[in-house]
Design an enzyme around this catalytic site. Structure first.
Site, PDB file in Angstrom:
ATOM      1  CG  LEU A  10      37.567  34.455  29.477  1.00 19.57           C
ATOM      2  CD1 LEU A  10      37.368  34.834  28.010  1.00 19.57           C
ATOM      3  CD2 LEU A  10      38.872  33.681  29.659  1.00 19.57           C
ATOM      4  CG  MET A  13      41.446  35.194  39.971  1.00 18.31           C
ATOM      5  SD  MET A  13      43.167  35.388  40.492  1.00 18.31           S
ATOM      6  CE  MET A  13      43.616  33.671  40.802  1.00 18.31           C
ATOM      7  N   GLY A  14      40.678  34.352  35.591  1.00 18.04           N
ATOM      8  CA  GLY A  14      40.605  33.558  34.368  1.00 18.04           C
ATOM      9  C   GLY A  14      41.366  34.183  33.222  1.00 18.04           C
ATOM     10  N   GLY A 128      47.421  33.486  44.843  1.00 19.81           N
ATOM     11  CA  GLY A 128      48.381  34.393  44.212  1.00 19.81           C
ATOM     12  C   GLY A 128      47.734  35.609  43.593  1.00 19.81           C
ATOM     13  CE  LYS A 177      43.210  30.018  47.156  1.00 21.34           C
ATOM     14  NZ  LYS A 177      42.133  30.948  47.476  1.00 21.34           N
ATOM     15  CG  HIS A 180      45.796  29.603  51.254  1.00 22.59           C
ATOM     16  ND1 HIS A 180      45.084  30.689  50.785  1.00 22.59           N
ATOM     17  CD2 HIS A 180      47.088  29.850  50.947  1.00 22.59           C
ATOM     18  CE1 HIS A 180      45.918  31.552  50.227  1.00 22.59           C
ATOM     19  NE2 HIS A 180      47.135  31.072  50.319  1.00 22.59           N
ATOM     20  CD  GLU A 184      44.227  35.485  51.899  1.00 25.56           C
ATOM     21  OE1 GLU A 184      43.115  36.000  51.668  1.00 25.56           O
ATOM     22  OE2 GLU A 184      44.837  34.792  51.058  1.00 25.56           O
ATOM     23  NE  ARG A 276      38.936  39.705  56.642  1.00 25.07           N
ATOM     24  CZ  ARG A 276      39.487  39.326  55.497  1.00 25.07           C
ATOM     25  NH1 ARG A 276      38.716  39.047  54.452  1.00 25.07           N
ATOM     26  NH2 ARG A 276      40.791  39.214  55.388  1.00 25.07           N
TER      27      ARG A 276
END
Length: 305
Positions: A10, A13-14, A128, A177, A180, A184, A276
């Protein structure tokens, strides 16, 4: 599918997924490693549980559907197979969704381990950031089409319109993902470099206005551009409170490794990842822009210590 789900993990995100579903009429059972977050979400209507046995027993429908949202790596294995692991308490036919950023090869191995217990397993990459989790995410889903079809009402609820897709194959969702996130890296690096050039130009440009106009009808209009505009408004065009050292969470590197195994060159993603790493010893304005973006969309800690 019944409108009941359990969420393990939790964090940002959760918690967002849990609250979104709860507000949309789902019965949401929550469990977190630290009980404080569980108690906090209980005030919002989430059913709080504090150990795996209690969590599983809180379900009122079968098959149980468990959404796992914990950091990639050992935390996933601990939640699945460790002391008090989910596979030791769930029943045959129940469904586990790994919605974290697990490496797809580890996901493939976990499929075999989980399904030995008669439990169905689905991998799901979620994009997101915390805002998407709370208000409408994008999900890239792997695993069997049969299990996906059963779960589709869940993804319809969690995601924005047309914001989910199934890709057949164990680990396929996490693979999509991963790539993705590699893409990004390159997009964020390009924004950092472009705005770095404009910052040093002889025109004394208002970068907030540049970000705003770029984000209205231009070819590079995007959510990233919107977040950069927001960052300038919140932190100023010098991004003074933001670190020029860029963090990373692994997926860009994994994309580079996977490309290498397929003999595919990905120079943009590789250079963005290398930048990075180098920013750790050479923080600069480009790093500030990329860090600011990470802070805005992902809630990552990016301020100077």
């Amino acid at each position: 599918m019944q409108k009941e789900i359990g969420i393990v993990g939790l964090g940002k995100m959760g918690a967002g997924i849990a609250l979104q579903l709860q507000k949309k009429g789902w019965r949401v059972i929550g469990k977190n490693r630290s009980p404080e977050k569980t108690r906090e979400l209980a005030k919002e209507g989430i059913i709080a549980t504090f150990d795996t046995k209690e969590f599983v027993q809180a379900f009122t429908h079968s098959p149980r559907v468990v959404w796992l949202m914990v950091p990639a790596g050992q935390a996933v294995d601990d939640a699945l197979f460790g002391q008090g692991g989910l596979v030791n308490h769930l029943e045959r036919g129940d469904i586990l969704i790994d919605a974290g950023n697990s490496h797809y090869t580890k996901t493939q191995k976990r499929y075999e381990q989980v399904e030995q217990h008669g439990i169905r397993f689905i991998d799901c990459g979620v994009s997101g950031g915390p805002s998407g989790a709370r208000h409408g995410a994008c999900c890239m889903i792997g695993g069997s089409v049969e299990t996906f079809s059963y779960l589709e009402p869940l993804f319809q609820t969690v995601c924005v319109d047309k914001g989910y897709a199934h890709f057949s194959g164990n680990g396929a969702g996490h693979f999509v993902k991963m790539v993705h996130n590699g893409i990004e890296y390159g997009m964020m690096q390009a924004l950092g470099e472009g705005f770095g050039v404009m910052k040093e130009s002889p025109f004394k440009l208002n970068l907030t206005d540049v970000a705003q106009v770029y984000n209205h009808g231009s070819v590079i209009t995007s959510r990233l551009m919107g977040w950069l505009h927001e960052a300038y408004r919140d932190w100023g065009e010098d991004l003074a409170p933001i670190s020029g050292t860029i963090g990373h969470s692994g997926e860009g590197e994994w994309t580079i490794q996977a490309a290498g195994e397929m003999n595919i060159e990905v120079p943009v993603i590789k250079q963005a990842f290398d930048y990075r790493l180098q920013s750790n010893g050479k923080p600069n304005y480009i790093g500030k822009v990329v860090s600011a973006l990470r802070g805005k969309f992902g809630g990552h800690p990016v301020k100077k210590e």
